[in-house]
Structure formats: structure tokens, C-alpha cells
Enzyme design. Structure first.
Site: not given
Length: 214
Positions: A135, A154
Site C-alpha cells: 500500500k 487502505d
């Protein structure tokens, strides 16, 4: 796919598309002309796990202002980033990456430029910069204008993907395999509704917060 939810985000996109395009252009400008700010974005992405994005960017700006970003010890940095969760570990990541690239960000940029595929570049970032998972590495590469085809998965993105019917549930742990699977689903969804994936992230952020940030 939830057609009603899709129509909702398409309507929002019509309203904020220009704003998103301007933000993406700013990211690209960073890659094209502002080497000195690449490190700031790297530190920002090191800070973001389980912390609020605005608090993390504020912490970066404060560290820059008093010179701690470039010269502070792990302890000094940790003292100044008390709004960032796991600040001791993240201060350590900052010091480590600064030792690798802080004085020569152009070398990092040169390395990224050597890859012919953004996924390969992301793999290198994850393997070589402690503190950045998939991420955060995707976030960093997007924010410096390097990549436009990576998903930043996220919690707010995952929650929206569930609402939109793209995935069934939020994974308990986001392994590499699961991350890449969801990324492909998000890309397919992006293609289907005609919103580029690097726009979709900022759009869903806007939907959650009412602003286009990072």
C-alpha cells in the site's frame, strides 16, 4: 456491482474530475522537476500506516521546518512526530532511508526509471525500503508521479470497494497475494466504469473527506 452506488460516484466524479486532474498533474510535476520533494513524499508514506494522512504530512512539514528531517536522530524525530502512530519505529525507518537516499534522491529516481513496469518498481521499493508495504509503496509511486496504474488499498478504499460490490469483505490480513488480487478487481472495475484507477483512489478519498488530498 451496486449500480446505485456506482452512479453516485460517477456523479461525484463529474463534479470533481477537474480537481483530481489538477492534483495528478502536481504529482507528475514532482517527478519531472522537483527531485528535492521526492524524499518528503517518501517520508510521508513511511508515516501513514494506521495514522491520519493530514497529521503525517503536518509532521513532515514540521520536521522540514526545523531541520530535523535532514539531520535529526531517531530519538529527536520520534519526539516531534507524536501525532504519528508507532512513532519510534517510523522515526527509525526515516533515519535508515535517509542514510540510503537522503543526500542523493536523484539516485533513487534513477533506479525507479530503470524499471519497465510499475509493479517491478513497487517490488523493488518494498524489498529495499524498510517500512513500506504494498500500500505504502503504491502510494509513494503515485504521489511522485511515477505510476498511475497501482491501487492504494487502505481501509477507506477497501470499505468503498465493499460498498460498490467489487469485493465481498475486507481481508483480515492483506498478504501480497490478496493485495494483488484486489488490485486486479479494482482495475477491472475502474475500466468498466470509465474512471482511471489513479483517479478512483482520489475520488473515493473525496467521497469520504470532502477534499482531494494525497
Amino acid at each position: 456491482m451496486d449500480k446505485e452506488k456506482v452512479e453516485e460516484i460517477q456523479e461525484i466524479y463529474d463534479d470533481v474530475r477537474e480537481m483530481i486532474e489538477e492534483r495528478i498533474a502536481e504529482f507528475q510535476e514532482l517527478w519531472d522537476r522537483k527531485d528535492e520533494e521526492l524524499f518528503d513524499e517518501l517520508v510521508f508514506c513511511l508515516f501513514t500506516p494506521q495514522s491520519k494522512a493530514k497529521a503525517c504530512w503536518g509532521a513532515v512539514e514540521e520536521l522540514k521546518e526545523d531541520g530535523t528531517l535532514e539531520e535529526g536522530s531517531q530519538e529527536e524525530i520520534a519526539e516531534r512526530i507524536n501525532r504519528v502512530r508507532f512513532r519510534n519505529n517510523k522515526a527509525g525507518y526515516l533515519v535508515e532511508v535517509r542514510e540510503k537516499f537522503g543526500d542523493d534522491v536523484a539516485r533513487l529516481k534513477e533506479k525507479l526509471s530503470s524499471f519497465d513496469d510499475s509493479r517491478k518498481a513497487r517490488e523493488w521499493v518494498v524489498d529495499n525500503i524498510k517500512g513500506l508495504g504494498y500500500k505504502e509503496a503504491s502510494h509513494f509511486l503515485r504521489n511522485i508521479g511515477y505510476a498511475q496504474d497501482l491501487a492504494i488499498l487502505d481501509r477507506h478504499i477497501l470499505r468503498n470497494l465493499i460498498e460498490l460490490g467489487v469485493i465481498d469483505e475486507e481481508p483480515k490480513t492483506l498478504t501480497k497475494k490478496r493485495y494483488l488480487e484486489i488490485e486486479e478487481k479494482m482495475k477491472d472495475f475502474s475500466d468498466e466504469i470509465g474512471i482511471p484507477i489513479h483517479h478512483l483512489d482520489l475520488l473515493l478519498w473525496y467521497k469520504e473527506t470532502g477534499e482531494v488530498f494525497k
